[in-house]
Scaffold this active site. Structure first.
Site, mmCIF file in Angstrom:
data_model
loop_
_atom_site.group_PDB
_atom_site.id
_atom_site.type_symbol
_atom_site.label_atom_id
_atom_site.label_comp_id
_atom_site.label_asym_id
_atom_site.label_seq_id
_atom_site.Cartn_x
_atom_site.Cartn_y
_atom_site.Cartn_z
ATOM 1 N N GLY A 1 -20.899 46.126 -18.777
ATOM 2 C CA GLY A 1 -21.718 46.539 -17.636
ATOM 3 C C GLY A 1 -21.806 48.050 -17.516
ATOM 4 C CB SER B 1 -27.399 50.286 -19.541
ATOM 5 O OG SER B 1 -27.108 50.932 -20.737
ATOM 6 C CD GLU C 1 -21.687 51.106 -27.084
ATOM 7 O OE1 GLU C 1 -21.428 51.974 -26.223
ATOM 8 O OE2 GLU C 1 -22.593 50.268 -26.944
#
Lengths: 393, 402, 393, 402
Positions: B130, B132, B247
């Protein structure tokens, strides 16, 4: 053909923009564009006819307004901008073009007025699975049989074939080395089967398999005339029509992106204030202008039958493909995540631009053709070129 | 320059063989079949495979041993991933093992470690991300979802978007604003939320691929126990940046790139022009050579990063941002070539062929739909995990001091 | 060959950077780099020898320190950064390499120590006018004559040939289809004439014409051994050494540009504050990193004799050429007008990078080689590649 | 879109033939020989040719008839320039005919018109351009040279740079600051200065080509009559911008590009790889095809501009900046290909071969030195006349409203 005056072209363009902005909005487009949607809208098609778009390049004696390819391109550019779903290309450019180039007077008199009136939809089923972009690769055979022909073969995926009344099918007449003829085959003929599939841009099309008997009257013109050169010319016209459509789609994609970046704020200011994005938008705009300029040059070269016309078409297709790719990808990139959904025009324009890039030959294919015609040019130039007339580019 | 050795040693060969054999024996035939056709897997299929990896401990091989990992060096993970890719295994799902997990074992308290880590390692819980929000894309810190303290709970309101697999997930980690009066990075907290909590609504987003795996997630007065907060209140940005760096590193999967290339090579043999396969055309051989060079360069950059991390312990100059940039650019170039090759075949995109139970007939090569799906989906690769424009800003500021 | 430890490499690099920054400044460089300047500085050369750079890859038994290509590359990268004028490549990489690969023990024992000591300078005169980048195109002939050979032929422009003591000349022994041998021909031999010319980067070189008699002892090794494969390997080594030099030059060009943009103000702020230029600098830095990484991979592959080594060299040369072009042109562009003069390093680095890009094959040439070796690879991959060992890239 | 016709008519064919014949008959053999070898001409050689053109009135064909011009449409000038290029004529020198002249007849007073225009048209005076300064490159308006009024003179101090042909010029037009207290664009005046005025020093700049044609020009208390000021004091920026737009338009010379390509084609036949001429290699044929497309596109853009200017009287959307951008990019690409082709021949650059009386022997094709000279010199094409980055800023602001 005669060409319209600039004022008449202006009127045509305005009628297109007015109608399509008002009656062809994005919400309705979204409903219609799905695989079960009414992509080839009958209402829309009739209105296109009423507005004179379908007959714009059909001679006046056959119910059209006798314009040239430039007028068709004005229609295609508007279609590109507004993402018109209907198969203008197959009917108006290729279908009508095939009839005009290869049909008898009787066939023209019978069919062209119906096209202009919106009563007849066509699809040009020429390419075959193993042909790729090659235009002279035809293995479908039409063997003369009692009162007609037995068509045997398979035609590659063609947009709009699923909705066409008549399929324009190329086939070698008589034998595998026979002349290439063009047949008008009703889609609903026994022995004609379609594998319907969506294209990248969600428009439908079909592979067509033929194992059918058709009457002799389905052949356009005479049986002993080879249509390879006509097909080549037709595909040049279709290629430049697709370029015109891409020019419309690119202009729309660029304008959408500029508008979005002016309102979308990140890091405390509109994205349009970031220099890197400004320059990207400049390059997108330039790419649009470049494609538009050379497509325009090719249109006029074709309309006046210039010797350089085919070469200019090839150049235009290369430039348009390159511009379309840049504009399409950057439009998505600058929209960010939201552009990656089906909810904005950006993604649909991107996908349509990919289709335009590929149709009738991509940049690599035309560059290869251009490069293969260069050697003579090189030789010619290395001799005394002061003795020669100037090249027309 | 050229001082530290970057050569890879051969000590991982045995491990490579072990993974290869495991894949050969354990990937269910049905999954293998679907993977070859690029068909979408359902959650049960993913789970079946990921649990097998979880049992071996491989799912979290890179985690430190004290948290149930195997303490792999990055090289070992690369070998693992490469072999999975070559064997046609389903992709790993990052959110638990590479994103939530490392945040929890690095910044979480003992309770949290006990509660969550083992289930991630065994693939008992699916996580989603959660981060963007509709108004905050690459400018992540400008997020608006807020959490207000109410006793031993936070009450969360707001909206997240681009949430992969939210419709399948058990847990979500979110960034929320807990202090709106300070500089935007300073008022953010990092919460773990059970997806079954009342007030959470998941709404699908249909991508330009015409497929659903992204979602919007709405939070309407969702009550989250305070104990679900990672670290300190208002310190969430620190943990968020840690996660973002992970990421970025994981956005570069050479195994995936090899799989694309294998499909393109297959298409080159099948797609023809004027009756001749494209594989005979020097234009395409040249394109493959260009991609070959870029792939080799990207692998060398990665090796270089790993060598630097191994010897100095600190990330090298350009860091993950550089790999993210070049990796995603390369990925899109490969998939662009895919589209070019398939273009000769008509611009068909049989997206339904990617759904199971499709029984239609392919137009053109069977790899077509899968490659086009990836082409479309990976247009986002230069956008997600921080757009490539933002990555360049990061390098300009961080590495070049501009 | 054994490779140095990381610490030893670090020491080597520091000695290079220290000496070259202090003793090899730009002002003096400008004086020396003209066509009549002392490009191949005898003092400098001796100092290079004293610092151990010339013998870094020569085996210990022949007076060197026995390093590998990676150590040579550390020297070349420093040379690139500081625009070293002296012909390291011809002497240290190609000349010494040829002797090591093809020479007899006696020849090695005689010549290699002299190279390490800075007493012998060589130039590798292999390529011919019509060869281009092809490595196996040799038409120069060495006909056996009494006590030696009659060399007849013409060798293409070679950097540093004008200053070399010995020219390493390839020639077919006996006849046009004879084995390719390597001859060490003193530059001052009768019948050896040089057409001296400046290169793009102002360094001198020469075309060499041979119509000369040389003693049999000038042949490296035996007369019946064909050296084509050795030459191929040598040029791979030279190509990667040039890449290393380019990496040094690129790093310097990028760093110079960053520094210049931080101080140069326009429109009221330093140029380095403009986002477009920041991103350009990022891309330049990335281009440097990419070249450095793959060159490093190729160096290690060559040093350990990996099967993939040659392919990696080709990949590295392509990447380096592309990086060099981007960095070189952008460095000029971002410097603006001042970079277009001979008064800044930027222009000289640009020109040297152009030379590095071209030497021993440009990107197109290696891409062609890479693409010609792909087909088997494609076939192999389309079969079941789970059965095959992983590729080493 | 596609509404106005862009087709060129044939009415210029007779003119084209006239120019062609004139060139055939009038270009001195020695000049032709030097041009073919790309050798630098000396001033006398330029003058000999330019005066011939001046006698025909062609030098200022584009000027309005009232100022001694022939009132050519832009198309006619393009034909003229194209034929000159094909015939191997020396290039036109912009500074008088395209820059100073139009400023004088547009903004100058009658005295000035009388005094300067005829001499420009007849090539009796050489002009040079005093715009750039060491501290003001693309940010031209930040110039520092100043002119202080002293009775009926200005006293000019300062420095100009990148001044082509200053060492040959009779006159220079300069931008000087006459008011330092206002916004930078508002305090600039435009002066015409006789190069023989005391206090002017010209110092050569050696370019990366190793050739001298650029200079620094120093002004040390140079007294300039007030009557040499164009228009109003402090309004010079208006005239400067007018001149810059002209300069941008003239940066695109297709004739020059054709000449480069002819030389490259010649080199392709001569330069070999493995014994085969490069002209047989599909890679190079493909590069020529790519350049062919870009050339056709640039010409179409130009035709489009001319058509728009003809029918609407106003410049089209993208304007001269777009042509400058694409033209210079194309120019550099052509010259990059030249360098690639010649690279196989060894990285030789026999710059002295471009000087007259050189009697050396060529290494490689005789077009080599000229092409490499142009390659190096035209790296500046994306810098001069306002860098391409600045052109993009101009379009972003002016045409896109960003």
């Amino acid at each position: 053909m005669t060409s319209f005056s600039a004022d008449e072209r202006q009127l045509l363009d305005e009628s297109l923009q007015n109608f399509l902005s008002e009656k062809y909005g994005f919400e309705r487009w979204q409903q219609r564009s799905g695989p079960s949607g009414d992509q080839y809208g009958s209402n829309e098609w009739r209105q296109f006819a009423d507005l004179g778009w379908l007959g714009v390049a059909i001679p006046e004696e056959f119910g059209g307004t006798g314009g040239g390819l430039t007028e068709l391109a004005i229609v295609m550019a508007a279609a590109g901008r507004h993402m018109v779903l209907e198969g203008l290309l197959g009917t108006v450019v290729l279908g009508a073009g095939a009839i005009e180039l290869a049909g008898t007077q009787a066939q023209k008199g019978d069919l062209l007025p119906k096209i202009a009136a919106g009563e007849l939809r066509l699809a040009f089923c020429h390419s075959e699975q193993d042909a790729g972009y090659a235009r002279d690769y035809v293995t479908t055979i039409a063997r003369p049989v009692d009162g007609g022909y037995a068509l045997e073969g398979r035609k590659a995926f063609t947009l709009g074939a699923q909705a066409a009344d008549l399929l324009v099918v190329s086939a070698r007449v008589g034998a595998a080395d026979g002349p290439v003829g063009l047949f008008l085959v009703p889609r609903e003929t026994d022995g004609v089967s379609l594998n319907i599939a969506p294209a990248l841009d969600a428009r439908l099309g079909a592979e067509v398999r033929l194992s059918a008997r058709v009457p002799g009257s389905t052949l356009l013109g005479r049986a002993d005339v080879d249509r390879t050169a006509s097909i080549d010319h037709l595909i040049d016209r279709a290629a430049i029509a697709v370029c015109a459509e891409a020019c419309g789609a690119m202009a729309e994609a660029t304008q959408n992106t500029i508008e979005y970046l002016k309102v979308r704020e990140q890091f405390g200011q509109p994205l349009a204030k970031f220099q890197v994005l400004q320059h990207r938008l400049v390059d997108m705009s330039l790419a649009c202008e470049e494609a538009r300029a050379i497509v325009h040059a090719a249109l006029e070269a074709l309309d006046v039958g210039a010797a350089s016309a085919q070469r200019t078409v090839w150049q235009a297709k290369v430039q348009t493909a390159q511009s379309a790719r840049f504009v399409g990808t950057q439009s998505l990139q600058l929209h960010g995540g939201i552009g990656m959904t089906d909810e904005l025009k950006a993604g649909h324009l991107y996908k349509r631009l990919c289709v335009c890039e590929a149709m009738f030959g991509d940049a690599d294919w035309y560059l290869k053709k251009l490069s293969q015609t260069l050697p003579e040019h090189i030789r010619a130039r290395t001799q005394d070129d002061r003795m020669k007339p100037p090249e027309v580019a | 320059m050229f001082i530290r050795s970057v050569g890879s040693d051969n000590r991982l060969n045995a491990f490579r063989e072990e993974v290869r054999q495991f894949c050969r024996e354990k990937i269910p035939a049905e999954i293998r079949r679907k993977q070859e056709k690029s068909q979408h897997l359902d959650k049960a299929e993913y789970d079946a495979w990921l649990k097998l990896l979880g049992e071996k401990g491989w799912l979290t091989g890179k985690w430190p041993k004290e948290y149930g990992g195997l303490g792999w060096e990055p090289e070992q993970f690369l070998v693992f991933e490469e072999e999975l890719g070559k064997a046609g295994a389903p992709p790993l799902i990052n959110f638990g093992i590479n994103l939530a997990g490392p945040v929890i074992f690095t910044f979480g308290n003992d309770e949290q470690k006990k509660k969550y880590l083992a289930d991630i390692a065994k693939n008992n819980t699916w996580w989603c991300q959660g981060y963007s929000e509709p108004g905050a894309g690459s400018d992540l810190a400008s997020l608006k979802s807020r959490a207000v303290r109410d006793g031993d709970h936070y009450v969360v309101n707001g909206q997240k978007t681009w949430t992969s697999w939210a419709h399948w997930a058990d847990m979500i980690f979110v960034l929320v604003r807990t202090d709106a009066t300070v500089k935007k990075q300073a008022g953010i907290s990092f919460l773990l939320i059970d997806m079954n909590t009342p007030g959470i609504t998941v709404r699908p987003i249909i991508g330009i691929t015409r497929h659903h795996h992204l979602n919007e997630v709405f939070f309407d007065n969702v009550r989250v126990p305070v104990e679900n907060r990672i670290g300190e209140e208002n310190q969430g940005w620190t943990y968020a940046k840690f996660l973002l760096a992970n990421e970025r590193l994981h956005s570069l999967s050479f195994a995936k790139f090899e799989a694309y290339l294998a499909k393109i090579r297959k298409a080159l043999d099948v797609v023809k022009d004027g009756g001749r396969p494209l594989s005979e055309d020097p234009t395409y051989r040249r394109k493959l050579a260009e991609l070959d060079v870029r792939m080799a360069t990207a692998k060398a950059l990665m090796a270089d990063q790993l060598a630097a991390a191994r010897t100095t312990g600190s990330p090298p100059m350009m860091g993950a941002a550089a790999l993210k940039l070049r990796g995603t650019e390369l990925q899109q170039s490969i998939l662009q070539m895919g589209l070019e090759v398939l273009g000769r075949n008509g611009p068909v995109y049989q997206d339904l062929a990617l759904e199971q139970n499709w029984d239609g007939e392919f137009v053109g090569p069977d790899v077509s739909a899968g490659l086009i799906y990836e082409h479309l989906y990976r247009r986002a690769a230069t956008i997600y995990s921080g757009s490539n424009e933002v990555q360049r800003n990061i390098i300009a500021k961080g590495a070049l001091g501009l």
